[in-house]
Write an enzyme that holds these catalytic residues in place. Structure first.
Site, PDB file in Angstrom:
ATOM      1  N   LYS A  52     -21.352  31.218   2.574  1.00  0.00           N
ATOM      2  CA  LYS A  52     -20.975  30.845   1.197  1.00  0.00           C
ATOM      3  C   LYS A  52     -20.737  32.105   0.372  1.00  0.00           C
ATOM      4  O   LYS A  52     -19.799  32.171  -0.433  1.00  0.00           O
ATOM      5  CB  LYS A  52     -22.065  29.953   0.578  1.00  0.00           C
ATOM      6  CG  LYS A  52     -22.026  28.538   1.147  1.00  0.00           C
ATOM      7  CD  LYS A  52     -23.248  27.686   0.844  1.00  0.00           C
ATOM      8  CE  LYS A  52     -23.128  26.363   1.608  1.00  0.00           C
ATOM      9  NZ  LYS A  52     -24.299  25.506   1.498  1.00  0.00           N
ATOM     10  N   GLN A  96     -29.884  25.523  -1.430  1.00  0.00           N
ATOM     11  CA  GLN A  96     -29.663  25.178  -0.028  1.00  0.00           C
ATOM     12  C   GLN A  96     -30.781  24.259   0.475  1.00  0.00           C
ATOM     13  O   GLN A  96     -31.959  24.535   0.284  1.00  0.00           O
ATOM     14  CB  GLN A  96     -29.595  26.477   0.804  1.00  0.00           C
ATOM     15  CG  GLN A  96     -29.214  26.279   2.256  1.00  0.00           C
ATOM     16  CD  GLN A  96     -27.783  25.789   2.456  1.00  0.00           C
ATOM     17  OE1 GLN A  96     -26.892  26.038   1.632  1.00  0.00           O
ATOM     18  NE2 GLN A  96     -27.542  25.082   3.532  1.00  0.00           N
ATOM     19  N   ASP A 119     -22.644  20.815  -5.621  1.00  0.00           N
ATOM     20  CA  ASP A 119     -22.813  19.992  -4.419  1.00  0.00           C
ATOM     21  C   ASP A 119     -22.491  18.520  -4.704  1.00  0.00           C
ATOM     22  O   ASP A 119     -22.317  17.745  -3.770  1.00  0.00           O
ATOM     23  CB  ASP A 119     -24.283  20.042  -3.953  1.00  0.00           C
ATOM     24  CG  ASP A 119     -24.579  21.156  -2.964  1.00  0.00           C
ATOM     25  OD1 ASP A 119     -23.736  21.397  -2.085  1.00  0.00           O
ATOM     26  OD2 ASP A 119     -25.656  21.771  -3.071  1.00  0.00           O
TER      27      ASP A 119
HETATM   28  N1  GUN Z   1     -27.689  21.878   3.693  1.00  0.00           N
HETATM   29  C1  GUN Z   1     -26.812  21.405   4.599  1.00  0.00           C
HETATM   30  N2  GUN Z   1     -25.637  21.090   4.007  1.00  0.00           N
HETATM   31  C2  GUN Z   1     -25.788  21.387   2.693  1.00  0.00           C
HETATM   32  C3  GUN Z   1     -24.922  21.290   1.568  1.00  0.00           C
HETATM   33  O1  GUN Z   1     -23.768  20.861   1.645  1.00  0.00           O
HETATM   34  N3  GUN Z   1     -25.462  21.706   0.382  1.00  0.00           N
HETATM   35  C4  GUN Z   1     -26.733  22.152   0.269  1.00  0.00           C
HETATM   36  N4  GUN Z   1     -27.162  22.504  -0.940  1.00  0.00           N
HETATM   37  N5  GUN Z   1     -27.559  22.240   1.292  1.00  0.00           N
HETATM   38  C5  GUN Z   1     -27.082  21.864   2.497  1.00  0.00           C
END
Ligand code: GUN
Length: 283
Positions: A52, A96, A119
């Site tokens: 990211k 996350q 998200d």
């Molecule tokens: N963990 C696995 N996929 C995601 C996601 O799309 N966003 C977040 N915040 N955590 C994750």
């Protein structure tokens, strides 16, 4: 034999568009920023967070990483979220998941300002998606829609089957297909006749989390098959939920793993962060 949907190419195009807009904003004195919060030492989360950050760099988005220790309390994390909610240089906040067991994920998601919830996990944003009036779409389902669009196949009137009912993928995925007038079925671990239902699908989205779950006998000839799975085999190799080699022979389009849905999730996160920042120029 299927055509391979190239998630890397589609995601590169999305990121390129985002970068152009971010740089245009910058030229007008508006910077775009994403805060990424990681708690603990989950190795998969570390990889995702690094990816990211790299994508932010590629899109000229400022990224701010907050790496907190495993023993962080819920209160400490809530305090950080509150600080980021009030920080004007932060347009998007991503915490996350998963979080260590002493922290209630729902409480953290609820504390993120819906305007910075890139998200689209906050209940307000989930509700907006249900009624079709959203600011953000959840990154993985939105990325899947982009991949489907890239094939030129339209969703309207098609039988769409989503395997998996998670809040992050399965449920919102079904809603996005429904918004484009697909006839949508959600399958899950208690579904009876799963293979028969999958076999009806013109568009099949697998988000189960089990390697090789979808076999050729579950797939209709000519179906579009999207594999959201990201599993690791015993030898350490990544694989999806779809038994790729045999389904490849039957599908019209298929996404590989890696290189399919994965890169799209991050590209859509960049797009959501840009959307969040545009709020500043409207105010
Ligand atoms: N963990 C696995 N996929 C995601 C996601 O799309 N966003 C977040 N915040 N955590 C994750």
């Amino acid at each position: 034999m299927a055509k391979i949907i190239d998630g890397k190419a589609v995601s590169a195009a999305v990121k390129e568009d985002v970068k152009k807009e971010v740089e245009a904003l910058k030229a007008n004195g508006v910077e775009v920023g994403l805060a990424v919060v990681i708690v603990g030492n989950n190795p998969a989360s570390r990889v995702y967070v690094n990816n990211k950050k790299k994508a932010c760099e590629a899109c000229s988005i400022n990224s701010y990483e907050y790496a907190l220790p495993e023993e962080t309390t819920e209160e400490e994390l809530l305090n950080l979220v509150e600080k980021l909610n009030n920080d004007d240089s932060v347009d998007g906040i991503l915490v996350q998941l998963p979080l260590p067991s002493q922290i209630d994920e729902h409480a953290i998601i609820a504390a993120i300002s819906p305007e910075k919830d890139v998200d689209a996990f906050h209940a307000e944003n989930v509700g907006k998606i249900m009624i079709g009036e959203y600011n953000f779409l959840p990154c993985t389902p939105a990325g899947v829609m982009e991949l489907i669009h890239s094939t030129g196949v339209t969703v309207e009137g098609k039988d769409c089957v989503v395997i998996g009912r998670s809040n992050i993928v399965g449920k919102p995925m079904a809603m996005l297909l429904l918004h484009e007038s697909g006839t949508v079925t959600i399958c899950h671990s208690r579904t009876k006749n799963l293979a028969d239902i999958c076999k009806r699908a013109d568009i099949l989205v697998a988000a189960v989390g089990k390697a090789d779950f979808v076999t050729a006998d579950m797939v209709k000839e000519g179906a579009v098959v999207i594999d959201v799975g990201m599993n690791r085999r015993e030898d350490g190799k990544l694989c999806g939920d779809v038994k790729y080699d045999e389904v490849f022979e039957k599908a019209s389009y298929i996404t590989p793993v890696p290189g399919g849905v994965g890169p799209m999730t991050i590209a859509m996160l960049m797009k959501n962060t840009l959307t969040a920042a545009k709020r500043k120029i409207k105010e």
